[in-house]
Design a protein around this motif. Structure first.
Motif, PDB file in Angstrom:
ATOM      1  N   MET A  83       0.849  -1.189   0.000  1.00  0.00           N
ATOM      2  CA  MET A  83       0.000   0.000   0.000  1.00  0.00           C
ATOM      3  C   MET A  83       0.887   1.242   0.000  1.00  0.00           C
ATOM      4  SD  MET A  83      -3.142   0.941   2.601  1.00  0.00           S
ATOM      5  CE  MET A  83      -3.976  -0.604   2.241  1.00  0.00           C
ATOM      6  N   ASP A  84       0.602   2.177  -0.913  1.00  0.00           N
ATOM      7  CA  ASP A  84       1.452   3.359  -1.030  1.00  0.00           C
ATOM      8  C   ASP A  84       1.247   4.307   0.140  1.00  0.00           C
ATOM      9  OD1 ASP A  84      -1.111   3.874  -1.811  1.00  0.00           O
ATOM     10  OD2 ASP A  84      -0.601   5.062  -3.572  1.00  0.00           O
ATOM     11  N   SER A  85       2.231   5.191   0.337  1.00  0.00           N
ATOM     12  CA  SER A  85       2.179   6.142   1.445  1.00  0.00           C
ATOM     13  C   SER A  85       1.384   7.376   1.039  1.00  0.00           C
ATOM     14  CB  SER A  85       3.593   6.534   1.863  1.00  0.00           C
ATOM     15  OG  SER A  85       4.306   5.395   2.313  1.00  0.00           O
ATOM     16  N   ILE A  86       0.780   8.029   2.040  1.00  0.00           N
ATOM     17  CA  ILE A  86      -0.101   9.168   1.774  1.00  0.00           C
ATOM     18  C   ILE A  86       0.243  10.329   2.697  1.00  0.00           C
ATOM     19  CG2 ILE A  86      -2.034   7.819   0.879  1.00  0.00           C
ATOM     20  CD1 ILE A  86      -3.287   7.890   3.673  1.00  0.00           C
ATOM     21  N   VAL A  87      -0.164  11.528   2.280  1.00  0.00           N
ATOM     22  CA  VAL A  87       0.044  12.738   3.068  1.00  0.00           C
ATOM     23  C   VAL A  87      -1.161  13.649   2.883  1.00  0.00           C
ATOM     24  CG1 VAL A  87       1.278  13.878   1.168  1.00  0.00           C
ATOM     25  CG2 VAL A  87       1.596  14.695   3.518  1.00  0.00           C
ATOM     26  N   ALA A  88      -1.468  14.434   3.914  1.00  0.00           N
ATOM     27  CA  ALA A  88      -2.564  15.404   3.817  1.00  0.00           C
ATOM     28  C   ALA A  88      -2.348  16.502   4.844  1.00  0.00           C
ATOM     29  CB  ALA A  88      -3.910  14.732   4.049  1.00  0.00           C
ATOM     30  N   PRO A  89      -2.742  17.740   4.513  1.00  0.00           N
ATOM     31  CA  PRO A  89      -2.735  18.799   5.529  1.00  0.00           C
ATOM     32  C   PRO A  89      -3.840  18.526   6.547  1.00  0.00           C
ATOM     33  CG  PRO A  89      -2.947  19.692   3.288  1.00  0.00           C
ATOM     34  CD  PRO A  89      -3.194  18.233   3.201  1.00  0.00           C
ATOM     35  N   VAL A 126       0.562  27.747  13.232  1.00  0.00           N
ATOM     36  CA  VAL A 126       1.130  26.427  12.959  1.00  0.00           C
ATOM     37  C   VAL A 126       0.269  25.703  11.935  1.00  0.00           C
ATOM     38  CG1 VAL A 126       1.738  24.174  13.940  1.00  0.00           C
ATOM     39  CG2 VAL A 126       2.106  26.250  15.282  1.00  0.00           C
ATOM     40  N   GLY A 127       0.916  25.082  10.970  1.00  0.00           N
ATOM     41  CA  GLY A 127       0.240  24.209  10.018  1.00  0.00           C
ATOM     42  C   GLY A 127       0.755  22.791  10.201  1.00  0.00           C
ATOM     43  N   ILE A 128      -0.142  21.813  10.108  1.00  0.00           N
ATOM     44  CA  ILE A 128       0.227  20.420  10.388  1.00  0.00           C
ATOM     45  C   ILE A 128      -0.021  19.559   9.158  1.00  0.00           C
ATOM     46  CG2 ILE A 128      -0.195  18.422  11.872  1.00  0.00           C
ATOM     47  CD1 ILE A 128      -1.183  20.329  14.018  1.00  0.00           C
ATOM     48  N   LEU A 129       0.961  18.712   8.851  1.00  0.00           N
ATOM     49  CA  LEU A 129       0.844  17.719   7.786  1.00  0.00           C
ATOM     50  C   LEU A 129       0.947  16.331   8.410  1.00  0.00           C
ATOM     51  CD1 LEU A 129       3.239  19.562   5.402  1.00  0.00           C
ATOM     52  CD2 LEU A 129       0.911  18.998   4.759  1.00  0.00           C
ATOM     53  N   ARG A 130       0.098  15.421   7.960  1.00  0.00           N
ATOM     54  CA  ARG A 130       0.118  14.050   8.480  1.00  0.00           C
ATOM     55  C   ARG A 130       0.448  13.090   7.346  1.00  0.00           C
ATOM     56  NH1 ARG A 130      -5.014  12.699  11.661  1.00  0.00           N
ATOM     57  NH2 ARG A 130      -3.869  13.841  13.267  1.00  0.00           N
ATOM     58  N   LEU A 131       1.322  12.117   7.640  1.00  0.00           N
ATOM     59  CA  LEU A 131       1.731  11.118   6.662  1.00  0.00           C
ATOM     60  C   LEU A 131       1.483   9.732   7.241  1.00  0.00           C
ATOM     61  CD1 LEU A 131       4.047  13.580   6.817  1.00  0.00           C
ATOM     62  CD2 LEU A 131       5.002  12.305   4.907  1.00  0.00           C
ATOM     63  N   SER A 132       1.218   8.764   6.371  1.00  0.00           N
ATOM     64  CA  SER A 132       1.051   7.381   6.804  1.00  0.00           C
ATOM     65  C   SER A 132       1.574   6.454   5.720  1.00  0.00           C
ATOM     66  CB  SER A 132      -0.427   7.076   7.080  1.00  0.00           C
ATOM     67  OG  SER A 132      -0.593   5.735   7.515  1.00  0.00           O
TER      68      SER A 132
END
Length: 441
Positions: free
Chosen positions: A1-7, A16-22
């Protein structure tokens, strides 16, 4: 399963701005952004310099949650950066250059579900927590999310498993039961079915009662053209939300505005001016839409003025106030005393009107802000409604001693409830069979 990112935070100026990756082996994938730096210690905020092609972009806080002990069950990284939207977009682009794609809506929660981190019920409770229009609705969803056994479908599941275990024992092991026990077991099935029917109908009733076209306390401003509805709308919102002009038909569609109150939002709606006929197709559609909306709001404000004196031209079950606007031009006629006398231009009487609306909203939320667990979605309600029909068919078959048909209906009910909850297994059913019946006598 490929990795993903989203604000995680909105792309607007903020501290502050936050980005989450999995993803799997996530730190190795984003290593080019932190060249030469080891993976941060799990669950500890670490200040690092994020680079793109060797050039420093920003100083960021990084939190690393190694899988499977994370929300998604995969490696999860959160990057907290300075919240300039252009900076967040630049970091997002840098992450994409590492071969990580942007996530689709809900994809983090979907991965958590697929990896067994949350159930289907918890996923829908989580969504309702995020989108809850009132604090009471949030508490209701949080109760189901934090304690899944409190969810209405979990309660119904327990009662259904009890019925199913009794029925299977009655059907599969008749040789282990005496005639009197057989008859007694048969009669025990009906109270269990009645309990399930009561629980299901009660939850469906609560869901329908709490499902509204407008989830917030809603107030519609209506009246003849040029009665000053839009000016009053703007004054109540303390903003120029609606266009105001001396020409009839300026407002053609419903406009929405919200007042944030401590106990919930007050939703204000401005509508097209009511008149018997209009040669303008768009205006006519706006009037028709406003008429339909009246049935779904909590309070109607019928606004008239010296130039547009007109009583409410239709009957409605929606409670309403009559408003005399433009009192600075002329007082209301004594034959038609209004509930409130105001002037949108001079603000006269606006405080009294607003206080009355706030009081109504507070009373509304005092009755709706409770933490009683409810169904989370229309999908759950439809599944439960079909489940109830299947249970009722099973009851009819049992009363006719058509046990094969009853079994078919109960299996259908099981499938429907499993679709609704995602949490019924054959092992659970037979565990109950063997734990509640002395079958080895």
């Amino acid at each position: 399963m490929d990795s993903i990112v989203a604000p995680v935070t909105a792309l607007v100026p903020q501290p502050v701005g936050i980005l989450r990756l999995s993803g799997l082996n996530l730190w190795q994938q984003i290593q080019p952004l932190f060249p030469g730096l080891p993976c941060p210690a799990p669950r500890k905020a670490t200040l690092l310099t994020l680079k793109r092609q060797g050039q420093a972009i920003d100083s960021v806080l990084v939190l690393f949650f190694p899988g499977p002990h994370s929300f998604t069950g995969e490696d999860v990284v959160e990057i907290q950066a300075h919240g300039n939207p252009q900076n967040i977009r630049s970091i997002l682009h840098s992450i994409e250059e590492c071969g990580i794609r942007q996530a689709k809506p809900g994809e983090f929660s979907l991965r958590a579900y697929k990896n067994g981190k949350i159930s289907l019920l918890k996923a829908e409770s989580l969504h309702r927590m995020i989108t809850a229009p009132t604090y009471g609705d949030f508490l209701s969803a949080h109760s189901s999310f934090s304690r899944p056994e409190n969810h209405p479908l979990a309660t119904i599941k327990e009662a259904f498993l009890d019925l199913l275990a009794s029925f299977y024992a009655f059907l599969d092991y008749p040789e282990e039961l005496t005639d009197s026990e057989h008859s007694y077991s048969h009669s025990l099935l009906f109270p269990k079915i009645l309990t399930l029917q009561h629980l299901s109908r009660h939850q469906l009733s609560l869901f329908r009662k709490n499902r509204r076209v407008f989830s917030s306390f809603s107030v519609l401003l209506a009246g003849p053209p040029n009665s000053g509805k839009s000016s009053l709308f703007n004054r109540l919102l303390q903003s120029d939300r609606a266009i105001v002009s001396p020409y009839p038909g300026t407002t053609r569609d419903l406009l929405e505005g919200r007042l944030s109150l401590p106990f919930g939002d007050l939703l204000l709606l401005d509508s097209a001016g009511f008149r018997s006929s209009s040669n303008d197709l768009i205006e006519g559609m706006g009037i028709s839409k406003a008429r339909k909306t009246i049935a779904h709001v909590d309070r109607l404000l019928w606004v008239t003025s010296p130039e547009t004196l007109a009583p409410l031209p239709f009957s409605t079950r929606t409670p309403y106030f009559t408003i005399w606007n433009k009192v600075d031009l002329s007082p209301p006629p004594p034959i038609l005393p209004p509930d409130f006398v105001v002037s949108a231009r001079t603000r006269k009487g606006l405080r009294q009107l607003l206080d009355a609306l706030v009081s109504l909203a507070e009373d509304f939320y005092s009755h709706h802000n409770n933490s009683t667990p409810l169904l989370d979605s229309e999908r759950q309600a439809q599944a439960l409604s079909s489940f109830l029909k299947a249970i009722t068919r099973a009851e009819d078959s049992l009363r006719s001693n058509a046990f094969d048909l009853a079994l078919t209906s109960l299996e259908e009910a099981r499938n429907l409830l499993e679709d609704g909850t995602g949490m019924i297994s054959t092992e659970e059913i037979y565990d109950r069979v063997f734990s509640r019946f002395c079958l080895g006598k």
